[in-house]
Design a protein around this motif. Sequence first.
Motif, mmCIF file in Angstrom:
data_model
loop_
_atom_site.group_PDB
_atom_site.id
_atom_site.type_symbol
_atom_site.label_atom_id
_atom_site.label_comp_id
_atom_site.label_asym_id
_atom_site.label_seq_id
_atom_site.Cartn_x
_atom_site.Cartn_y
_atom_site.Cartn_z
ATOM 1 N N VAL A 10 0.857 -1.188 0.000
ATOM 2 C CA VAL A 10 0.000 0.000 0.000
ATOM 3 C C VAL A 10 0.890 1.234 0.000
ATOM 4 C CG1 VAL A 10 -1.759 1.300 1.263
ATOM 5 C CG2 VAL A 10 -1.809 -1.221 1.263
ATOM 6 N N TYR A 11 0.628 2.119 -0.930
ATOM 7 C CA TYR A 11 1.368 3.377 -1.036
ATOM 8 C C TYR A 11 0.387 4.543 -0.934
ATOM 9 C CZ TYR A 11 5.654 1.032 -2.504
ATOM 10 O OH TYR A 11 6.778 0.256 -2.542
ATOM 11 N N SER A 12 0.879 5.623 -0.347
ATOM 12 C CA SER A 12 0.083 6.839 -0.221
ATOM 13 C C SER A 12 0.680 7.936 -1.084
ATOM 14 C CB SER A 12 0.058 7.308 1.239
ATOM 15 O OG SER A 12 -0.533 8.584 1.336
ATOM 16 N N PRO A 13 -0.118 8.570 -1.950
ATOM 17 C CA PRO A 13 0.324 9.788 -2.628
ATOM 18 C C PRO A 13 0.308 10.925 -1.611
ATOM 19 C CG PRO A 13 -1.922 9.283 -3.255
ATOM 20 C CD PRO A 13 -1.480 8.187 -2.337
ATOM 21 N N VAL A 14 1.430 11.142 -0.967
ATOM 22 C CA VAL A 14 1.480 11.947 0.253
ATOM 23 C C VAL A 14 1.074 13.392 -0.023
ATOM 24 C CG1 VAL A 14 2.921 12.691 2.184
ATOM 25 C CG2 VAL A 14 3.357 10.478 1.084
ATOM 26 N N VAL A 30 7.945 15.891 6.372
ATOM 27 C CA VAL A 30 8.742 14.795 6.927
ATOM 28 C C VAL A 30 8.001 14.129 8.076
ATOM 29 C CG1 VAL A 30 10.849 14.250 8.226
ATOM 30 C CG2 VAL A 30 10.984 15.698 6.182
ATOM 31 N N ARG A 31 7.376 14.930 8.936
ATOM 32 C CA ARG A 31 6.661 14.372 10.084
ATOM 33 C C ARG A 31 5.535 13.454 9.624
ATOM 34 N NH1 ARG A 31 3.443 17.825 14.697
ATOM 35 N NH2 ARG A 31 1.948 18.019 12.986
ATOM 36 N N HIS A 32 4.779 13.893 8.626
ATOM 37 C CA HIS A 32 3.677 13.059 8.137
ATOM 38 C C HIS A 32 4.212 11.787 7.480
ATOM 39 C CE1 HIS A 32 -0.382 12.136 7.080
ATOM 40 N NE2 HIS A 32 -0.130 12.138 5.779
ATOM 41 N N CYS A 33 5.277 11.916 6.723
ATOM 42 C CA CYS A 33 5.852 10.737 6.069
ATOM 43 C C CYS A 33 6.363 9.729 7.090
ATOM 44 C CB CYS A 33 6.971 11.154 5.117
ATOM 45 S SG CYS A 33 6.389 11.944 3.593
ATOM 46 N N ARG A 34 6.954 10.207 8.169
ATOM 47 C CA ARG A 34 7.403 9.293 9.224
ATOM 48 C C ARG A 34 6.225 8.514 9.800
ATOM 49 N NH1 ARG A 34 11.607 13.421 12.044
ATOM 50 N NH2 ARG A 34 13.530 12.595 11.139
ATOM 51 N N TRP A 35 5.115 9.214 10.049
ATOM 52 C CA TRP A 35 3.931 8.545 10.581
ATOM 53 C C TRP A 35 3.425 7.492 9.602
ATOM 54 C CZ3 TRP A 35 -1.388 8.786 9.126
ATOM 55 C CH2 TRP A 35 -2.250 8.168 10.044
ATOM 56 N N LEU A 36 3.386 7.814 8.334
ATOM 57 C CA LEU A 36 2.917 6.858 7.330
ATOM 58 C C LEU A 36 3.809 5.621 7.279
ATOM 59 C CD1 LEU A 36 1.941 9.299 4.432
ATOM 60 C CD2 LEU A 36 0.386 7.995 5.896
ATOM 61 N N VAL A 37 5.113 5.821 7.307
ATOM 62 C CA VAL A 37 6.029 4.680 7.296
ATOM 63 C C VAL A 37 5.804 3.807 8.528
ATOM 64 C CG1 VAL A 37 8.461 4.008 7.447
ATOM 65 C CG2 VAL A 37 7.757 5.791 5.846
ATOM 66 N N CYS A 213 -2.376 -1.331 -3.691
ATOM 67 C CA CYS A 213 -3.044 -0.103 -4.121
ATOM 68 C C CYS A 213 -2.195 1.107 -3.758
ATOM 69 C CB CYS A 213 -4.449 0.030 -3.541
ATOM 70 S SG CYS A 213 -4.537 0.244 -1.756
ATOM 71 N N ILE A 214 -2.380 2.160 -4.526
ATOM 72 C CA ILE A 214 -1.768 3.468 -4.280
ATOM 73 C C ILE A 214 -2.935 4.425 -4.156
ATOM 74 C CG2 ILE A 214 -0.185 5.230 -5.149
ATOM 75 C CD1 ILE A 214 1.129 3.013 -6.858
ATOM 76 N N THR A 215 -3.213 4.855 -2.926
ATOM 77 C CA THR A 215 -4.518 5.447 -2.672
ATOM 78 C C THR A 215 -4.460 6.703 -1.829
ATOM 79 O OG1 THR A 215 -6.697 5.012 -1.681
ATOM 80 C CG2 THR A 215 -4.817 3.846 -0.719
ATOM 81 N N ALA A 216 -5.276 7.676 -2.181
ATOM 82 C CA ALA A 216 -5.331 8.962 -1.484
ATOM 83 C C ALA A 216 -5.570 8.792 0.002
ATOM 84 C CB ALA A 216 -6.434 9.831 -2.084
ATOM 85 N N THR A 217 -6.520 7.919 0.371
ATOM 86 C CA THR A 217 -6.874 7.774 1.772
ATOM 87 C C THR A 217 -5.845 6.964 2.550
ATOM 88 O OG1 THR A 217 -8.524 6.260 0.872
ATOM 89 C CG2 THR A 217 -9.331 8.269 1.879
ATOM 90 N N GLY A 218 -4.799 6.507 1.874
ATOM 91 C CA GLY A 218 -3.636 6.007 2.591
ATOM 92 C C GLY A 218 -3.007 7.082 3.460
ATOM 93 N N ASN A 219 -3.299 8.344 3.175
ATOM 94 C CA ASN A 219 -2.817 9.459 3.991
ATOM 95 C C ASN A 219 -3.461 9.497 5.370
ATOM 96 O OD1 ASN A 219 -0.970 11.565 2.614
ATOM 97 N ND2 ASN A 219 -2.439 11.062 0.997
ATOM 98 N N VAL A 220 -4.679 8.980 5.487
ATOM 99 C CA VAL A 220 -5.452 9.158 6.711
ATOM 100 C C VAL A 220 -5.918 7.853 7.344
ATOM 101 C CG1 VAL A 220 -6.240 11.499 6.136
ATOM 102 C CG2 VAL A 220 -7.536 9.522 5.297
ATOM 103 N N ASN A 221 -6.000 6.791 6.577
ATOM 104 C CA ASN A 221 -6.494 5.501 7.080
ATOM 105 C C ASN A 221 -5.502 4.385 6.757
ATOM 106 O OD1 ASN A 221 -8.432 3.937 8.416
ATOM 107 N ND2 ASN A 221 -9.504 3.427 6.520
#
Length: 305
Positions: A10-14, A30-37, A213-221
């Motif tokens: 799963v990838y997020s278009p950050v 960077v902070r958001h990307c760290r959380w996603l990882v 999937c590469i998905t927008a809501t990967g940013n939040v869920n």
Amino acid sequence: MRKNSGLQGVYSPVVTPFDATLEPDSWLFVRHCRWLVEQGVGLAVFGTNSEANSMSVGEKIDLLDALLDAGIPAARLLPGTGCCALPDSVRLTHHAVNHGTPAVLMLPPFFYKNVSDDGLFANYAELIQRVADDRLRIYLYHIPQVSQVGFSLSLIERLLAAYPQTIAGVKDSSGDWDNTQAMITEFAADGFSVFAGSEPFLLQTMRAGGAGCITATGNVNPAAIVRLHQSWQDEDADMQQSALNAVRGIFQEFPMIPALKAAIAHYGASPDWVRVRPPLTALSQTQQHSLVERLAAHGFSMPGL
């Protein structure tokens, strides 16, 4: 037999934060990307939901460097490097490859409409020759409802035949399951990775032999989407998919990019996140409150943000 990088998951278009002067805010990014990882999500930075086409090549290079300098693993990155101008695509792609990203995600040159497959093939052939690096792996980005320029099955077949080590996969954001399924049927057996463009298609994609999937809501869920990717063969997979669809449906009631940013601003207690770069506009206060109320009623949260 083809061999390629074979990305999965799963990838997020950050989404990209902007400061009060509308410059990219690398610290928040960077902070958001760290959380996603931490949630198990890969970083498809500079995608559609990143407002990438409202950003310069230099800004993208600076943000990519900021991630790497902050210790974000290059292996977790799938940067979008497709631009309208061939030299811009070459410059950004070359920078990404030189800094160790395992692959890039590439829009076709999208300003001119009704271009031929011959023209698109020539664009990718010229880019591959100019980058001139055996490490280059390209994931094609198919979103014809936005770009008005897409990848036919015959064009993908032609690119694979000419560059079997380089053309590694596709993100199909067409929203047309028949097209996604056809890409999997035609090409996945040889190692071509097919990613759905949103998580409502994740379970179907995995069952058909796709990569994720590469998905927008990967940013939040992110965690819930990753869980389904990892457990798609479990008995509760359909129930997981329904839960993902419900969250996605709430965000789709609003303009997607401003809604993602409003959610991050709320759950991360960081109001600067609501900014978008023109021509987009932020959600109104009424819309923001409505979004948060709808999410709260669903029991949604973003733990650890």
